[in-house]
Motif scaffolding. Structure first.
Motif, PDB file in Angstrom:
ATOM      1  N   ALA A 116       0.815  -1.273   0.104  1.00 37.27           N
ATOM      2  CA  ALA A 116       0.153  -0.071  -0.046  1.00 37.27           C
ATOM      3  C   ALA A 116       0.821   1.328  -0.151  1.00 37.27           C
ATOM      4  CB  ALA A 116      -0.977  -0.015   1.296  1.00 37.27           C
ATOM      5  N   THR A 117       2.245   1.379   0.665  1.00 38.03           N
ATOM      6  CA  THR A 117       3.045   2.520   0.678  1.00 38.03           C
ATOM      7  C   THR A 117       4.135   2.360  -0.628  1.00 38.03           C
ATOM      8  OG1 THR A 117       2.693   1.924   3.005  1.00 38.03           O
ATOM      9  CG2 THR A 117       3.860   3.819   2.428  1.00 38.03           C
ATOM     10  N   ARG A 118       3.932   1.442  -1.225  1.00 38.03           N
ATOM     11  CA  ARG A 118       5.059   1.258  -2.225  1.00 38.03           C
ATOM     12  C   ARG A 118       6.454   1.563  -1.584  1.00 38.03           C
ATOM     13  NH1 ARG A 118       4.277   5.505  -5.672  1.00 38.03           N
ATOM     14  NH2 ARG A 118       2.455   4.836  -6.495  1.00 38.03           N
ATOM     15  N   ALA A 119       6.575   0.686  -0.597  1.00 37.81           N
ATOM     16  CA  ALA A 119       7.729   0.580   0.394  1.00 37.81           C
ATOM     17  C   ALA A 119       9.085   0.014  -0.581  1.00 37.81           C
ATOM     18  CB  ALA A 119       7.485  -0.494   1.640  1.00 37.81           C
ATOM     19  N   SER A 120      10.070   0.635  -0.061  1.00 38.75           N
ATOM     20  CA  SER A 120      11.439   0.071  -0.446  1.00 38.75           C
ATOM     21  C   SER A 120      12.595  -0.227   0.489  1.00 38.75           C
ATOM     22  CB  SER A 120      12.126   0.875  -1.632  1.00 38.75           C
ATOM     23  OG  SER A 120      11.987   2.266  -1.430  1.00 38.75           O
ATOM     24  N   GLY A 121      13.561   0.386   0.466  1.00 34.80           N
ATOM     25  CA  GLY A 121      14.494   0.296   1.443  1.00 34.80           C
ATOM     26  C   GLY A 121      16.094   0.043   0.902  1.00 34.80           C
ATOM     27  N   THR A 122      16.615  -0.627   1.822  1.00 35.74           N
ATOM     28  CA  THR A 122      18.185  -0.467   1.716  1.00 35.74           C
ATOM     29  C   THR A 122      18.523  -1.431   0.408  1.00 35.74           C
ATOM     30  OG1 THR A 122      18.332  -2.656   3.266  1.00 35.74           O
ATOM     31  CG2 THR A 122      18.983  -0.606   3.972  1.00 35.74           C
ATOM     32  N   ASN A 123      17.881  -2.432  -0.209  1.00 37.44           N
ATOM     33  CA  ASN A 123      18.382  -2.928  -1.098  1.00 37.44           C
ATOM     34  C   ASN A 123      17.459  -2.865  -2.534  1.00 37.44           C
ATOM     35  OD1 ASN A 123      16.534  -4.826  -0.631  1.00 37.44           O
ATOM     36  ND2 ASN A 123      17.677  -6.402   0.047  1.00 37.44           N
ATOM     37  N   ALA A 124      16.756  -1.799  -2.487  1.00 38.40           N
ATOM     38  CA  ALA A 124      15.961  -1.490  -3.771  1.00 38.40           C
ATOM     39  C   ALA A 124      16.852  -0.961  -4.892  1.00 38.40           C
ATOM     40  CB  ALA A 124      15.105  -0.073  -3.253  1.00 38.40           C
TER      41      ALA A 124
ATOM     42  N   SER B   6      -1.237   3.228  -3.221  1.00 40.89           N
ATOM     43  CA  SER B   6      -2.445   4.064  -3.276  1.00 40.89           C
ATOM     44  C   SER B   6      -2.871   4.043  -1.587  1.00 40.89           C
ATOM     45  CB  SER B   6      -3.416   3.509  -4.038  1.00 40.89           C
ATOM     46  OG  SER B   6      -3.891   2.021  -3.473  1.00 40.89           O
ATOM     47  N   GLU B   7      -1.986   3.453  -0.670  1.00 38.08           N
ATOM     48  CA  GLU B   7      -2.186   4.009   0.811  1.00 38.08           C
ATOM     49  C   GLU B   7      -3.612   3.690   1.257  1.00 38.08           C
ATOM     50  OE1 GLU B   7      -0.602   7.735   1.897  1.00 38.08           O
ATOM     51  OE2 GLU B   7       1.201   7.348   0.467  1.00 38.08           O
ATOM     52  N   GLY B   8      -4.173   2.626   0.771  1.00 43.27           N
ATOM     53  CA  GLY B   8      -5.455   2.374   1.089  1.00 43.27           C
ATOM     54  C   GLY B   8      -6.606   3.193   0.734  1.00 43.27           C
ATOM     55  N   THR B   9      -6.461   4.191  -0.126  1.00 41.82           N
ATOM     56  CA  THR B   9      -7.603   4.928  -0.518  1.00 41.82           C
ATOM     57  C   THR B   9      -8.419   4.452  -1.671  1.00 41.82           C
ATOM     58  OG1 THR B   9      -6.050   5.950  -2.237  1.00 41.82           O
ATOM     59  CG2 THR B   9      -6.029   6.926   0.075  1.00 41.82           C
ATOM     60  N   LEU B  10      -8.042   3.231  -2.259  1.00 41.12           N
ATOM     61  CA  LEU B  10      -8.763   2.740  -3.282  1.00 41.12           C
ATOM     62  C   LEU B  10      -9.449   1.448  -3.021  1.00 41.12           C
ATOM     63  CD1 LEU B  10      -6.581   3.526  -6.525  1.00 41.12           C
ATOM     64  CD2 LEU B  10      -8.424   4.814  -5.435  1.00 41.12           C
ATOM     65  N   GLY B  11      -9.155   0.903  -2.027  1.00 39.42           N
ATOM     66  CA  GLY B  11      -9.776  -0.648  -1.516  1.00 39.42           C
ATOM     67  C   GLY B  11      -8.671  -1.245  -0.463  1.00 39.42           C
TER      68      GLY B  11
END
Lengths: 472, 472
Positions: free
Chosen positions: B150-158, B203-208
């Motif tokens: 939902a947050t399109r997360a990434s981090g250290t090894n993206a 989309s952070e929970g805004t579409l479903g």
């Protein structure tokens, strides 16, 4: 489905465009026909006029005018799409973007380039070569980057570098109302709101006109090596591919060509390759890494087939075969001179690929059809080029029936009716079968972003009814 | 912006959910508060109830009920988001998905897994280890995969493996009307219609409500090696990073930590590292490939700094430093005990990164703020953890002012106000500044897919007015 032509609106828009653009509006039948037909097997549905804008502002002007008069707009690159994407089923204006072919900025440190939509991939790669950079997506044809973006194109080396989905950073787009928007800035990644870039990639011109594209580039690899291996069966070739990919080998291309395709290539390119299912491979990297990958692939193949049954070809034949692979379309058509080819593609999870290709071979045989199969096996994606005599309506309808059957087979295997050609007109029924209620969401988005339904109507799905119109 | 609470609707929905779900509905203040606040600096806005569904059908039932009564729904994973994504500004029901934590299917041949949204990344990786597979996206926290999607997360090894955008194949989603849709099948690539998967990712929970996720996996690399290099300046570290990436080095992680972060780590983890800007690196691949990459990185660094000025640390310190990097948040907070940290992130084209970090350092100094900087330098993405005394409203407002300034600086450099934390509540104003009219498209999509505006209201952008309501 929009079924009727807006004659009055079209006539009015043509007059206005003529005044504004002069000779940059073409309405002669040959030009219109050429912009409708292209490489698809579907019937030609020419637009009423073809316009050649030079700038985003001109595109915005054309869109505003067409929208005001409810006249369809069909964006056009090089016309190499295969599913009727550039047809004009209810007429309208084709926006030919080939004059918008400037490479606007290269950012070598960021491995990015900004191009206009009419730039072709070969034009871009020639331009980039001196800087040691290249754009990896290669669908075969020298397509425009706007068209490749609109179709979510991929091709032979998507297995390593990804598809247009993975290589478009951001877009400029003219949307309904003639608004000019940017979907993203040039940051390599972003978590800022809905991913409009990815919504537009693959939307086949149905949500607006792409006027600028920011692409991700790669450094030209230090070393490129190729290999060709022969296999006793499609299953064996697929099994080895799966093992190679699971083991993390960085294969840049891994193309399956079936026995019939090899025969066609032999005949057309005057080669004497063993007529067996083959894998054509390419490795990219440093000299040492490429050497290591080749060795690993050899080990995997030999472990699977047994050393004495493993066969490869020498450097000379290998290069000839890779070259011939690029001409496979013409080689296949030469199998039966006078025939046309009906090219389709499906994509399945790689674990199901052998089963899918084998079933297709059996079905082709049962239906008395000739359809060589070649594919991007590392992605589970393959093409079948069905030959048919345009005079033989029975053969043509068997070919269509086969394509329908193959689409449904791929869907039943948790795959898709198209890995890279798109839906266009040809696969509308199969998209519905594949995604069911999700296509309602697509329709809602279409209606929200294109309320007057002017952008490339009757493509991807049966069109929702335009606002203010009656039901179908 | 929805500004008022729907008291009658909320009360009715709570009664209905109580009847249907019994103890799986929680309404006690501590549970509600715990689900609002989480790790953000924003004020706590608790929901009116927290519900724990066990299945997609239960989620659909809850959505249908809430929508019918126009009651907001806030999807919830582990609550590790940083921009107020799980706050309930106008009340409503939080759907806590932690009980939907089953790993449904693993497809080793396809390098795919299907999970429920409550599965955390560590849970998944422990489960996969025996099969030699792993899921690469690592945002630091042991977040739920639903939340990461939902947050399109990434981090250290993206930098090597990409973000959630690159690693989600398809989704099951409960949309408005309680419909259950699948955005895609399991084919590795697809050109079938609009990319709904990518529309939902981020989309952070805004579409479903996401109820199932198909993820791409990788084989655990044969070898993993790490390195730490010290640099005389942020510019030098960035320049070497750019050269390494341009040369095609397959770096799995490349983390910049500034001098202040190293000091904090030294103090907190009782180390004696040289207090200089540092790069922490990790390489993945075969033994030979990893060795080659390390050598190449060393050569690039030594060519840039001169051999005698290049400094690295030994194996023991290196491991300690990597471990300490994971505790950097606590180390930073310990710099000034009693303070809170206001963590923000921006992402710029890598060519602008040094300039951006240096400007941030200067500004922090000018504003008398303490804000150690650490970042995923290979992506041009960095974090600043601003320390502030919660009793000192002037310091807090300076911290907020700095964050606003930094967002605008990143945007002016063709970057984004968030590379991985998302917009939530905290960055709404900056999304508008970043993408301007494109946010209108986002609003149109939101209205089309969530006409009653029940999904996570007042997040990402100031909400469009719900259908049938008056203007703001």
């Amino acid at each position: 489905m929009i079924t009727s032509r807006n004659e009055a609106g079209i006539a009015h828009v043509l007059r206005m465009l003529q005044q504004e653009f002069g000779k940059r509006l073409q309405t002669n039948p040959s030009s219109c026909e050429q912009h409708g037909h292209t490489t698809t097997w579907l019937c030609n549905q020419p637009p009423d006029g073809v316009i050649y804008p030079h700038s985003t502002d001109e595109v915005a002007k054309i869109v505003t005018l067409c929208e005001h008069h409810s006249v369809p707009i069909i964006p056009y690159g090089t016309g190499t799409s295969l599913e009727g994407q550039v047809n004009a089923p209810v007429g309208g204006i084709t926006i030919d973007l080939t004059h918008m072919n400037q490479i606007l900025s290269v950012y070598p440190e960021d491995l990015q380039v900004v191009v206009q939509p009419g730039v072709t991939r070969e034009q871009l790669n020639v331009y980039l070569r001196e800087q040691g950079l290249f754009f990896p997506v290669d669908p075969g044809a020298d397509a425009s980057l706007g068209g490749m973006t609109a179709t979510r194109a991929s091709g032979t080396n998507a297995v390593l570098y990804g598809t247009m989905k993975d290589n478009v950073i951001g877009l400029e787009l003219v949307t309904a109302g003639g608004a000019i928007i940017r979907t993203a800035n040039r940051a390599k990644k972003s978590a800022a709101g809905y991913d409009l870039t990815q919504l537009i990639v693959g939307s086949e011109g149905t949500l607006g006109v792409i006027t600028e594209i920011t692409l991700r580039l790669r450094g030209i690899p230090e070393a490129v090596a190729s290999a060709v291996w022969m296999f006793p069966s499609v299953s064996a070739a697929c099994e080895v591919t799966i093992q190679a990919i699971q083991s993390g080998l960085r294969i840049a291309r891994i193309e399956l060509v079936d026995q019939l395709t090899v025969s066609a290539i032999n005949a057309y390119s005057k080669l004497a390759l063993p007529e067996m299912t083959s894998l054509l491979l390419e490795f990219h990297g440093t000299e040492a890494a490429v050497e290591e990958q080749q060795t690993s692939f050899r080990e995997i193949t030999e472990a699977f087939l047994g050393e004495k049954d493993s066969s490869t070809v020498g450097a000379e034949e290998r290069n000839k075969l890779w070259k011939a692979r690029h001409n496979a379309y013409w080689a296949i058509r030469a199998l039966q001179p006078g025939t046309q080819a009906f090219v389709t593609d499906v994509c399945v999870p790689i674990s199901r690929l052998a089963e899918c290709v084998k079933a297709a071979h059996r079905r082709l045989n049962d239906m008395n059809l000739i359809g060589p199969i070649a594919g991007h096996v590392g992605d589970g994606n393959f093409h079948c080029a069905l030959l048919f005599d345009p005079e033989d309506s029975d053969e043509q309808s068997r070919a269509e029936e086969f394509v329908g059957w193959l689409n449904e087979l791929a869907i039943s295997m948790d795959g898709t009716c198209t890995g890279e050609h798109g839906i266009g007109q040809g696969k509308i029924a199969y998209l519905e079968k594949e995604l069911g209620p999700a296509t309602d969401l697509m329709r809602s988005i279409k209606t929200a972003l294109d309320p007057k339904q002017i952008f490339n109507p009757n493509k991807i799905f049966s069109q929702p009814v335009a606002q203010g119109e009656d039901g179908p």
